[in-house]
Design an enzyme around this catalytic site. Sequence first.
Site: not given
Ligand code: GNR
Ligand code: NI
Length: 169
Positions: A46, A51, A92-93, A138
């Site tokens: 996601g 972001q 989270c990325l 976010h």
């Molecule tokens: O890639 C993502 N993996 C994830 C794994 C467990 C719970 C939430 C996520 S979201 C994350 C990508 C991201 O940072 N989206 O904002």
């Molecule tokens: Ni995230």
Amino acid sequence: MALLPILCFPDPKLHKVAQPVQTVDARVKTLIVDMLATMYDAKGIGLAATQVDVHERLIVIDVSEERDQPLVLINPEIVWTSAETHLNEEGCLSVPGIYDGVQRFNAITVRALDGEGNSRTVEAEDLLAVCIQHEMDHLLGKVFVEYLSPLKRDRIRKKMLKAQREDSR
Ligand code: GNR
Ligand code: NI
């Protein structure tokens, strides 16, 4: 198609509150294409506009194994939540390399516009429900590490700042 830079915690811009998208026009459609490309390139499930430093209520998601089921949610609103919550391991990325447990609703129903500007209702459970809740946070300027203890959060902040210093050398 462009890959967009992803903001990293503790960048204060991650805490800005996103505003509703006014119209799903060509600018927004280009942003969707670029955000999907950025999400797939980063191997995320996601990505929220926040972001990529765009403070509008737009998220893209793909929780499919094959990475071929993009979901676009514009101006998402949660209209129902399950009674049950679950502790899920999240990443989270914007906080690379950090994984920890966050309590989320097991299932939710969300109303949103899709990438064509059409209204739709999405019933989500399990990983999709977790991901939508993570992305909607976010849009409110909230990063998952804010659910952790102040001690853990401070350790993560220091680790991220150190990594960013070393990257920029
Ligand atoms: O890639 C993502 N993996 C994830 C794994 C467990 C719970 C939430 C996520 S979201 C994350 C990508 C991201 O940072 N989206 O904002
Ligand atoms: Ni995230």
